[in-house]
Design an enzyme around this catalytic site. Structure first.
Site, PDB file in Angstrom:
ATOM      1  N   ARG A  48       0.816  -1.218   0.000  1.00 27.78           N
ATOM      2  CA  ARG A  48       0.000   0.000   0.000  1.00 27.78           C
ATOM      3  C   ARG A  48       0.846   1.263   0.000  1.00 27.78           C
ATOM      4  O   ARG A  48       0.320   2.364   0.131  1.00 27.78           O
ATOM      5  CB  ARG A  48      -0.936   0.009   1.207  1.00 27.78           C
ATOM      6  CG  ARG A  48      -0.213  -0.067   2.538  1.00 27.78           C
ATOM      7  CD  ARG A  48      -1.152   0.188   3.698  1.00 27.78           C
ATOM      8  NE  ARG A  48      -0.714  -0.560   4.866  1.00 27.78           N
ATOM      9  CZ  ARG A  48      -1.336  -1.633   5.321  1.00 27.78           C
ATOM     10  NH1 ARG A  48      -2.426  -2.060   4.714  1.00 27.78           N
ATOM     11  NH2 ARG A  48      -0.898  -2.278   6.372  1.00 27.78           N
TER      12      ARG A  48
ATOM     13  N   ASP B 106      10.938  -8.432   7.177  1.00 30.65           N
ATOM     14  CA  ASP B 106      10.649  -7.370   6.210  1.00 30.65           C
ATOM     15  C   ASP B 106      10.421  -6.029   6.898  1.00 30.65           C
ATOM     16  O   ASP B 106      10.340  -4.994   6.223  1.00 30.65           O
ATOM     17  CB  ASP B 106       9.432  -7.731   5.350  1.00 30.65           C
ATOM     18  CG  ASP B 106       8.189  -8.001   6.177  1.00 30.65           C
ATOM     19  OD1 ASP B 106       8.188  -8.993   6.931  1.00 30.65           O
ATOM     20  OD2 ASP B 106       7.220  -7.223   6.079  1.00 30.65           O
TER      21      ASP B 106
ATOM     22  N   ASP C 115       8.172   0.766  10.297  1.00 32.32           N
ATOM     23  CA  ASP C 115       6.851   0.135  10.242  1.00 32.32           C
ATOM     24  C   ASP C 115       6.192   0.039  11.617  1.00 32.32           C
ATOM     25  O   ASP C 115       6.232  -0.999  12.280  1.00 32.32           O
ATOM     26  CB  ASP C 115       6.929  -1.245   9.586  1.00 32.32           C
ATOM     27  CG  ASP C 115       7.074  -1.141   8.072  1.00 32.32           C
ATOM     28  OD1 ASP C 115       6.775  -0.069   7.530  1.00 32.32           O
ATOM     29  OD2 ASP C 115       7.477  -2.123   7.439  1.00 32.32           O
TER      30      ASP C 115
END
Length: 478
Positions: free
Chosen positions: A87, A246, A256
């Protein structure tokens, strides 16, 4: 001033991305932007006055060349295969006056080839949480990505319920992840792994580029950066919540922000992600998980870096972490020198805090008020077992007296490393609920407060969290 963008990733790593542009939201509008960061990046204020524009994916700035990156990774310890920017879109790499670059990454920018079963969108709730968390960490002095802007919209995005669609502009020197290397290693394309390593060294470790031992030295520094980062997380009571490979930054940045949380009560096994049923990413397991992730990265380098060299770097991880952690915890306790009883005193305090479920941040902040020749402590009233606290506090004061420093000097040191304010989940939730009703006042107010985490305050930002605010469950949905 005209902003300058370069296309290093696009030009040098052609097999690591898909070129595409953002998909705008309906009636997008800018609700917050980071003035201080914008000034640092020499972004003209006029860019924030012309509607959603680049912040909402409606326009690109000259020189931008948007793309979505592909990477793979291990999630909760299991190989998950290909992942990628599902996204997010890297709009461009801004070239700064000092020759360094800054990625502009638009999160919630729409479908990409890597969206899998997702919709490519982000919700207002998650963009607010990431903006608050990344800025909170920055002002705590912890390496992190930064938040530049938030756009909300009239586009509904469906998670557990319908929520407002939003976009976050995230900036960082690089979005290189461990997962980029895993992607090509597991495709048996080791030469592309080497190309990634060369790209990283060329642009972020350029002092090593001509060294015949560059790969070993580079990986050793990645290990050291990661160890230092995790040590800093542990000292402020930060739990990331989803330390998949990741989500690991090659540069040692906090990356993140999903179901993160700062400790309220001191609970070593604190789990902030309600999807983490086994506690893999619990607070006290973060150092071990980071090492496991580094081992996965080392595996990808093994076709062209000697295994002994990789293992030597991995073996240094624990000592680097303990050194950074020990230095910061001694500062938090107000110890100027290093003495053999320091670890025992810290562990005894942690045991007492765990039994009493003492507030992590408040305990260390109140400890900063200690006067070494006074038996009185405002912290005493925070403990039920006063006798146990008194015994520990007497030994602690005795230890303070071994350092020849005044109370005022020591208190100043302690207050510079023991924050009064951290981003507790309930504070973020209050700002989110107001924003979802169209009131951005608390969002702006909280952002302002987080810029000064070490300053004394007398408002509810530094009070005990309300009962409803403790152990708020947070999911990965964003």
């Amino acid at each position: 001033m005209t902003l300058s963008f370069v296309t290093r990733w696009r030009d040098e790593l052609p097999e690591t991305y898909t070129a595409l542009s953002p998909t705008p939201l309906n009636n997008a509008r800018l609700i917050w932007h980071n003035t201080e960061l914008a000034n640092t990046l020499s972004i003209p204020s006029s860019l924030f006055k012309n509607g959603a524009g680049v912040w909402g994916g409606e326009a690109l700035l000259p020189g931008m060349s948007p793309l979505a990156q592909v990477y793979s990774g291990h999630q909760f310890g299991v190989w998950a295969g290909q992942l990628g920017d599902g996204r997010g879109i890297l709009l461009g790499e801004q070239l700064l006056a000092d020759g360094t670059t800054m990625d502009w990454h638009l999160k919630g920018a729409g479908l990409t080839p890597y969206s899998r079963m997702g919709d490519g969108r982000a919700v207002l709730r998650s963009t607010i949480r990431e903006s608050l968390a990344s800025e909170a960490m920055h002002y705590l002095g912890i390496p992190t990505t930064r938040a530049l802007s938030i756009v909300t919209s009239d586009s509904p995005v469906y998670r557990e319920t319908a929520e407002p669609g939003a976009m976050l502009m995230r900036v960082a020197p690089s979005h290189l992840r461990f997962g980029h290397f895993e992607h090509f290693y597991y495709r048996r394309e080791s030469e592309k792994v080497r190309q990634l390593a060369d790209f990283a060294i060329r642009h972020y470790w350029s002092h090593l580029e001509d060294d015949e031992d560059k790969y070993r030295l580079w990986f050793s520094d990645v290990v050291a950066r990661t160890a230092s980062l995790i040590a800093q997380w542990q000292t402020v009571g930060f739990a990331h919540g989803v330390m998949n490979t990741d989500n690991m930054s090659l540069l040692g940045l906090t990356l993140d922000y999903g179901p993160f949380g700062f400790l309220d009560d001191y609970e070593p096994g604190f789990i902030c992600n309600h999807s983490d049923h086994q506690g893999r990413y619990s607070f006290d397991n973060q150092p071990a998980v980071a090492l496991w992730n580094l081992q996965r990265l080392a595996q990808t380098l093994s076709p062209f870096v000697a295994v002994d060299a990789l293992n030597e770097a991995l073996d240094s991880y624990q000592q680097v972490l303990l050194t950074h952690y020990g230095q910061r915890m001694r500062q938090k306790l107000g110890f100027i020198t290093e003495q053999k009883e320091d670890n025992a005193l810290l562990n005894e305090l942690f045991s007492l805090m765990a039994r009493e479920r003492s507030d992590y941040t408040r305990t260390f902040r109140m400890l900063s008020l200690t006067e070494q020749h006074s038996t009185a402590s405002p912290l005493r009233d925070e403990f039920i077992d006063r006798a146990a606290f008194d015994g520990w506090f007497a030994r602690y004061r005795g230890r303070l007296q071994q350092d020849e420093v005044s109370d005022s000097e020591r208190q100043q040191l302690m207050q510079s490393v023991n924050p009064a304010l951290v981003l507790r989940n309930w504070l973020a939730q209050r700002a989110i609920e107001a924003a979802e009703k169209g009131d951005m006042t608390e969002l702006h107010r909280l952002h302002g407060a987080l810029r000064n985490p070490f300053s004394d305050r007398d408002d509810d930002y530094v009070s005990r969290p309300p009962d409803w605010g403790k152990r708020l469950e947070v999911s990965c949905s964003s």
